[in-house]
Design an enzyme around this catalytic site. Structure first.
Site, PDB file in Angstrom:
ATOM      1  N   SER A 257      22.762  17.200  87.907  1.00 42.77           N
ATOM      2  CA  SER A 257      23.939  17.185  88.774  1.00 42.77           C
ATOM      3  C   SER A 257      23.637  18.177  89.898  1.00 42.77           C
ATOM      4  CB  SER A 257      25.178  17.617  87.978  1.00 42.77           C
ATOM      5  OG  SER A 257      26.302  17.628  88.817  1.00 42.77           O
TER       6      SER A 257
ATOM      7  N   GLU B 195      17.627  33.916  94.439  1.00 41.76           N
ATOM      8  CA  GLU B 195      18.186  35.218  94.833  1.00 41.76           C
ATOM      9  C   GLU B 195      19.446  35.534  94.043  1.00 41.76           C
ATOM     10  OE1 GLU B 195      17.282  32.626  96.712  1.00 41.76           O
ATOM     11  OE2 GLU B 195      17.238  33.184  98.830  1.00 41.76           O
TER      12      GLU B 195
ATOM     13  N   ASN C   3      14.910  29.773  91.028  1.00 38.53           N
ATOM     14  CA  ASN C   3      15.842  28.666  91.262  1.00 38.53           C
ATOM     15  C   ASN C   3      15.922  27.824  90.002  1.00 38.53           C
ATOM     16  OD1 ASN C   3      13.163  27.681  91.803  1.00 38.53           O
ATOM     17  ND2 ASN C   3      14.015  25.912  92.883  1.00 38.53           N
ATOM     18  N   VAL C   4      17.140  27.419  89.668  1.00 41.70           N
ATOM     19  CA  VAL C   4      17.372  26.581  88.491  1.00 41.70           C
ATOM     20  C   VAL C   4      18.163  25.361  88.948  1.00 41.70           C
ATOM     21  CG1 VAL C   4      18.337  26.442  86.170  1.00 41.70           C
ATOM     22  CG2 VAL C   4      17.351  28.606  86.970  1.00 41.70           C
TER      23      VAL C   4
ATOM     24  N   CYS D 220      23.622  32.932  99.148  1.00 41.44           N
ATOM     25  CA  CYS D 220      22.896  34.110  98.645  1.00 41.44           C
ATOM     26  C   CYS D 220      23.105  35.317  99.559  1.00 41.44           C
ATOM     27  CB  CYS D 220      21.410  33.780  98.498  1.00 41.44           C
ATOM     28  SG  CYS D 220      21.100  32.589  97.167  1.00 41.44           S
TER      29      CYS D 220
HETATM   30  N1  THU Z   1      16.545  27.724  97.065  1.00 37.77           N
HETATM   31  C1  THU Z   1      16.487  29.022  96.615  1.00 37.77           C
HETATM   32  O1  THU Z   1      16.207  29.266  95.441  1.00 37.77           O
HETATM   33  N2  THU Z   1      16.755  30.010  97.514  1.00 37.77           N
HETATM   34  C2  THU Z   1      17.080  29.811  98.828  1.00 37.77           C
HETATM   35  O2  THU Z   1      17.388  30.755  99.533  1.00 37.77           O
HETATM   36  C3  THU Z   1      17.072  28.466  99.376  1.00 37.77           C
HETATM   37  C4  THU Z   1      16.922  27.356  98.416  1.00 37.77           C
HETATM   38  C5  THU Z   1      16.235  26.646  96.118  1.00 37.77           C
HETATM   39  C6  THU Z   1      17.407  25.798  95.739  1.00 37.77           C
HETATM   40  C7  THU Z   1      16.737  24.494  95.386  1.00 37.77           C
HETATM   41  O3  THU Z   1      16.344  24.528  94.041  1.00 37.77           O
HETATM   42  C8  THU Z   1      15.497  24.461  96.256  1.00 37.77           C
HETATM   43  O4  THU Z   1      15.290  25.777  96.706  1.00 37.77           O
HETATM   44  C9  THU Z   1      15.616  23.533  97.465  1.00 37.77           C
HETATM   45  O5  THU Z   1      16.759  23.784  98.195  1.00 37.77           O
END
Ligand code: THU
Length: 129
Positions: A50, A58, A45-46, A92
């Site tokens: 903003s 994913e 996750n990045v 995703c």
């Molecule tokens: N996030 C993911 O990377 N994958 C998911 O399926 C759900 C949420 C991340 C996005 C954000 O950076 C953090 O989790 C909280 O929502």
């Protein structure tokens, strides 16, 4: 997919967790996707100041694979250090459906573990066909 390959995929996702960028939510998420030729691509996750620009692990894993000429996937592993991540988000799921509806989705987070497929996670998915 046999058990050793499942473990390998989950391990690759866990290794990538160190690179997750989640300073706003405090949540780290990583994914590893297995292409049909056996190659594995990871993503994390990045987040962004903003908030809406955040991209999930994913999608980053799948986009990384597509950018490396892989479009058909056998499985995706999703891991996190947070008990607030328990399943792939809707966006995703739609991206998984775009490439490989039958891909196995392995979720292993502090919130619990389960196995499904992209198709089962997104019934009646949008499609242009
Ligand atoms: N996030 C993911 O990377 N994958 C998911 O399926 C759900 C949420 C991340 C996005 C954000 O950076 C953090 O989790 C909280 O929502």
């Amino acid at each position: 997919m046999d058990k050793p390959m499942e473990k390998r995929l989950l391990d690759r996702a866990r290794d990538a967790l160190d690179h997750a960028y989640g300073p706003y939510s405090g949540i780290r998420v990583a994914a590893a996707v297995l292409a049909e030729d056996g190659s594995i691509y990871t993503g994390v996750n990045v987040e962004n100041a903003s908030y809406g620009l955040t991209v999930c692990a994913e999608r980053n894993a799948i986009f990384n694979a597509v950018g490396n000429a892989r479009q058909t996937f056998t499985a995706l592993a999703l891991v996190s250090d947070s008990d607030r991540i328990n399943s792939p988000c809707g966006a995703c799921r739609q991206v998984m459906m775009e490439f490989s509806p039958e891909m196995i989705v392995l979720v292993d987070t502090p919130a619990g573990s389960f196995r499904s497929t992209a198709r089962d996670l997104l019934p009646a998915a949008f499609s242009l066909e």
